[in-house]
Design a protein around this motif. Sequence first.
Motif, PDB file in Angstrom:
ATOM      1  N   GLY A 106       0.825  -1.218   0.000  1.00 24.15           N
ATOM      2  CA  GLY A 106       0.000   0.000   0.000  1.00 24.15           C
ATOM      3  C   GLY A 106       0.846   1.248   0.000  1.00 24.15           C
ATOM      4  N   THR A 107       1.862   1.281   0.855  1.00 27.75           N
ATOM      5  CA  THR A 107       2.682   2.487   0.943  1.00 27.75           C
ATOM      6  C   THR A 107       3.578   2.613  -0.294  1.00 27.75           C
ATOM      7  OG1 THR A 107       4.150   1.196   2.351  1.00 27.75           O
ATOM      8  CG2 THR A 107       2.744   2.782   3.450  1.00 27.75           C
ATOM      9  N   SER A 108       4.134   1.467  -0.752  1.00 27.75           N
ATOM     10  CA  SER A 108       5.027   1.568  -1.916  1.00 27.75           C
ATOM     11  C   SER A 108       4.232   1.967  -3.162  1.00 27.75           C
ATOM     12  CB  SER A 108       5.828   0.269  -2.083  1.00 27.75           C
ATOM     13  OG  SER A 108       5.535  -0.366  -3.281  1.00 27.75           O
ATOM     14  N   ALA A 109       2.994   1.457  -3.305  1.00 30.47           N
ATOM     15  CA  ALA A 109       2.155   1.857  -4.458  1.00 30.47           C
ATOM     16  C   ALA A 109       1.886   3.359  -4.399  1.00 30.47           C
ATOM     17  CB  ALA A 109       0.848   1.083  -4.441  1.00 30.47           C
ATOM     18  N   PHE A 110       1.573   3.866  -3.209  1.00 29.06           N
ATOM     19  CA  PHE A 110       1.288   5.298  -3.087  1.00 29.06           C
ATOM     20  C   PHE A 110       2.516   6.119  -3.485  1.00 29.06           C
ATOM     21  CE2 PHE A 110       1.351   9.338  -0.861  1.00 29.06           C
ATOM     22  CZ  PHE A 110       0.132   9.880  -1.246  1.00 29.06           C
ATOM     23  N   LEU A 111       3.679   5.732  -2.936  1.00 28.61           N
ATOM     24  CA  LEU A 111       4.896   6.520  -3.193  1.00 28.61           C
ATOM     25  C   LEU A 111       5.318   6.437  -4.653  1.00 28.61           C
ATOM     26  CD1 LEU A 111       6.813   5.681   0.119  1.00 28.61           C
ATOM     27  CD2 LEU A 111       5.660   7.838  -0.474  1.00 28.61           C
ATOM     28  N   ASN A 112       4.989   5.309  -5.311  1.00 29.46           N
ATOM     29  CA  ASN A 112       5.342   5.153  -6.727  1.00 29.46           C
ATOM     30  C   ASN A 112       4.208   5.546  -7.668  1.00 29.46           C
ATOM     31  OD1 ASN A 112       8.129   4.037  -6.656  1.00 29.46           O
ATOM     32  ND2 ASN A 112       7.104   2.504  -5.375  1.00 29.46           N
ATOM     33  N   LYS A 113       3.200   6.182  -7.111  1.00 27.41           N
ATOM     34  CA  LYS A 113       2.060   6.690  -7.892  1.00 27.41           C
ATOM     35  C   LYS A 113       1.434   5.610  -8.775  1.00 27.41           C
ATOM     36  CE  LYS A 113       3.766  11.470  -7.919  1.00 27.41           C
ATOM     37  NZ  LYS A 113       3.217  11.724  -6.601  1.00 27.41           N
ATOM     38  N   ARG A 114       1.222   4.425  -8.174  1.00 24.27           N
ATOM     39  CA  ARG A 114       0.511   3.375  -8.903  1.00 24.27           C
ATOM     40  C   ARG A 114      -0.579   2.815  -7.981  1.00 24.27           C
ATOM     41  NH1 ARG A 114       1.993  -1.403  -6.687  1.00 24.27           N
ATOM     42  NH2 ARG A 114       4.012  -1.434  -5.641  1.00 24.27           N
TER      43      ARG A 114
END
Length: 260
Positions: free
Chosen positions: A245-253
């Motif tokens: 969840g956090t990595s998707a948010f930070l990578n705008k996906r």
Amino acid sequence: MEFENILTENNDGILQITINRPKKLNALNRDTIEELHQAFTKAKEDREVKVVILTGTGEKAFVAGADISEFADFSPEEGRELAAEGQSKLFDFVANFPKPVIAAVNGFALGGGLELAMAAHFRVASDNAKMGLPETSLGVIPGYGGTQRLPQLVGKGRAMEMIMTAGMIDANQALQYNLVNHVCEPEELIEFSENIARKIMKNSLVAISAAIRAINSNFEDGVNGFEVEISEFGNSFGTEDFEEGTSAFLNKRKADFPGN
Ligand code: COA
């Protein structure tokens, strides 16, 4: 699994459980409670089930109550056993179910029927639905959690009045009372509920389970819900879903939650 009194169908992760005793307005007899217990037990373990929608067959009744013919000659001891067994097998089981349970109230939800709808995590009703706890008109009180969950949802005064009068309220009054979250046309009820289920399924179901535990802890005696929240919040940081969840948010996906 073959059932006699309920139907189950998994539609892309949304398990619809339909109580199917139309000739008895879907009244909850012992066998139906047992079958519901089995269906929920299986759904708990089944990774293909993400959200459960609970409804009744036809447009007339969600569930018209506990099956009165089964307990008409019970002793006080048998009455206590009936309530205790039903609460642990079905009503508390549903309330504490780790996956979201939506009650799609498609008609009469009376007595045990309203108690079952109230045990679900939230409710959507068709505009022809009628809800009430008529037990005092039979000389008993609600035994499947109604005296506890109705005041939690609608407030003490309204619950007192509904239980004392044994009357029914319609879907719009139930909406005004916060007993149901939404009201829609009968033919749209399932689709409407499925749309909410699909929105839920975009999120982390691991986090949702933790949220269910934290929210429910507010209603448990002797439990500090804020402490439970702190602990569940902390535990979330150790999940794969949090990482995703956090990595998707930070990578705008968009997040694709593994569900672990
Ligand atoms: N337990 C057992 N049987 C029930 C039932 C219940 N809770 N609710 C409905 N039924 C049965 C009826 O006995 C009837 O069976 P029959 O055809 O074999 O006689 C059938 O379902 C249809 O119900 P009926 O009463 O004829 O329908 P209606 O449209 O005239 O009335 C209700 C609908 C919901 C108002 C009425 O059925 C009712 O008051 N049910 C009981 C509600 C109740 O008190 N529930 C709380 C139980 S603790």
